[in-house]
Design a protein around this motif. Structure first.
Motif, short mmCIF file in Angstrom:
data_model
loop_
_atom_site.label_atom_id
_atom_site.label_comp_id
_atom_site.label_asym_id
_atom_site.label_seq_id
_atom_site.Cartn_x
_atom_site.Cartn_y
_atom_site.Cartn_z
N SER A 309 0.81 -1.22 0.00
CA SER A 309 0.00 0.00 0.00
C SER A 309 0.84 1.27 0.00
O SER A 309 0.30 2.36 -0.13
N GLY A 310 2.17 1.13 0.15
CA GLY A 310 3.03 2.30 0.15
C GLY A 310 2.95 3.11 1.43
O GLY A 310 3.21 4.32 1.43
N ARG A 311 2.59 2.49 2.55
CA ARG A 311 2.48 3.21 3.82
C ARG A 311 3.83 3.71 4.32
O ARG A 311 3.91 4.64 5.10
N GLY A 312 4.91 3.08 3.86
CA GLY A 312 6.24 3.48 4.29
C GLY A 312 7.28 2.62 3.61
O GLY A 312 6.97 1.69 2.87
N SER A 313 8.54 2.93 3.86
CA SER A 313 9.65 2.19 3.25
C SER A 313 9.92 0.90 4.02
O SER A 313 9.36 0.66 5.09
N VAL A 348 12.12 7.66 0.23
CA VAL A 348 10.99 8.55 -0.02
C VAL A 348 9.82 7.74 -0.58
O VAL A 348 9.09 8.19 -1.44
N ALA A 349 9.68 6.51 -0.06
CA ALA A 349 8.57 5.66 -0.51
C ALA A 349 7.25 6.37 -0.27
O ALA A 349 7.11 7.17 0.65
N GLN A 350 6.29 6.09 -1.15
CA GLN A 350 4.97 6.69 -0.98
C GLN A 350 4.45 6.36 0.40
O GLN A 350 4.55 5.23 0.85
N ARG A 351 3.93 7.34 1.07
CA ARG A 351 3.49 7.13 2.44
C ARG A 351 1.98 7.33 2.57
O ARG A 351 1.46 8.36 2.16
N GLY A 352 1.36 6.34 3.14
CA GLY A 352 -0.06 6.48 3.43
C GLY A 352 -0.29 6.05 4.85
O GLY A 352 -1.34 5.57 5.21
N ALA A 360 -8.55 3.14 3.42
CA ALA A 360 -8.07 3.04 2.06
C ALA A 360 -8.95 2.10 1.24
O ALA A 360 -9.25 2.33 0.08
N ALA A 361 -9.40 1.02 1.92
CA ALA A 361 -10.25 0.04 1.22
C ALA A 361 -11.59 0.66 0.84
O ALA A 361 -12.15 0.38 -0.23
#
Length: 364
Positions: A309-313, A348-352, A360-361
């Motif tokens: 989901s790109g919540r963090g690295s 700098v991974a996409q963060r959610g 998100a769902a």
């Protein structure tokens, strides 16, 4: 009735005589392993002679393994975390039959190799044997500090070769199989499983969670006793907060997940396994597909969904899971697409992370 006076240089602890004397300005304390005053005095004389020989001539007399464990315990109980100390004691109890009859000087590499072989023949898993060796090594380190031995023989063992660690293949639980089990679970056990999936906590971390560790203002959960007794802080999502909020509080008890009269909930893995066996038997009779899973698999699922989901690295995930090395966390990269892997490895991974998975769902 007046307290019994002990002979000079001895004292009683739980009815057992202990020696206490000084040689060269250094105080020595050691169990004499007897309740008899007469035997205690004989052993005291022998022990004192050995200590004086060591002080004058550098000759170390034999020190029994049980005495070495007692000496270690007095130091370790104040320096190790509660969980680590209890785990070490458990291991030391398991090896008593192999070492109690020996002096600490007789615990050699060859003796330890034979202990390993015997434990294997008894069906003990390698991971358990490695924990046993760690506890033994701690006792021998203390023995070396006391001057009873010159080197710790465990340090000379190639534990990776002699007792290799088995790499456990990660298999993610399948939604259909999870649903079949969840519909049979008691509410509190199901909630605990869902909480683990939402937070990534280990089972022991979730069952020891206190209400006071949940900070709704800062949106955090403080894991007070993680693996290795380490403290870490993880985000509190809306879904995790909802699960915690629907747990009824037991007055005077701190646990979020509890049983009986407010005691910390226990036996989750075995209870989950019992329900799963019944589901598996029914699926086999009906010819339907079912894939077993463990409670720990929810932690794996959390990790994979976190990265997807790109919540963090991958480094953020390492911190949330409490992994000591990034190598352990990198196992989850195998479940990602090449683009997801690239994002996960980037700082700098996409963060959610501020958007809970449940939200998100709902917007997908």
């Amino acid at each position: 009735m007046p307290k019994k006076a002990c002979p000079k240089n001895t004292y009683l602890r739980d009815g057992i005589y202990w020696a206490r004397f000084k040689v060269g300005g250094v105080e020595y304390r050691q169990s004499l392993r007897t309740r008899s005053e007469r035997v205690a005095l004989k052993r005291l004389a022998v022990l004192r002679e050995q200590v004086e020989d060591q002080a004058v001539y550098g000759i170390a007399g034999p020190v029994g393994w049980p005495d070495a464990v007692v000496s270690w315990s007095e130091r370790a109980s104040g320096s190790l975390g509660e969980r680590s100390y209890s785990r070490y004691l458990c291991s030391l109890r398991q090896v008593r039959a192999h070492l109690d009859s020996l002096s600490v000087q007789e615990v050699t590499a060859e003796v330890l190799k034979e202990l390993i072989k015997t434990r294997r023949r008894a069906g003990v898993k390698n991971a358990t044997i490695r924990r046993d060796l760690t506890a033994i090594s701690s006792v021998l380190d203390n023995a070396a500090d006391e001057g009873w031995i010159s080197d710790n023989p465990v340090a000379g063992l190639n534990r990776r070769r002699i007792v290799p660690e088995k790499t456990v293949r990660i298999v993610l639980p399948q939604d259909a199989s999870v649903a079949l089990v969840f519909e049979r679970l008691p509410d509190r056990i199901r909630d605990l499983c869902e909480f683990t999936r939402e937070t990534g906590l280990r089972l022991d971390e979730a069952t020891s969670l206190r209400h006071a560790a949940i900070d709704r203002l800062e949106r955090t959960i403080t894991v007070e006793k993680g693996k290795g007794d380490k403290v870490r802080v993880v985000p509190l999502t809306a879904a995790a907060e909802a699960i915690a909020d629907r747990q009824p509080r037991y007055i005077g008890k701190p646990w979020v997940f509890w049983q009986g009269k407010g005691e910390r909930i226990v036996g989750v893995s075995s209870r989950l396994g019992g329900f799963m066996r019944r589901v598996a038997q029914k699926a086999a009779r009906e010819g339907t597909e079912f894939h077993p899973f463990s409670h720990h698999d929810f932690r794996h699922l959390f990790a994979v969904e976190y990265l997807r989901s790109g919540r963090g690295s991958i480094y953020d995930l390492q911190g949330e899971l409490g992994h000591g090395t990034i190598t352990v966390t990198e196992r989850y990269l195998a479940f990602l697409t090449p683009d997801q892997v690239k994002a996960a490895k980037s700082l700098v991974a996409q963060r959610g992370a501020q958007t809970p998975r449940s939200e998100a769902a709902s917007t997908a």
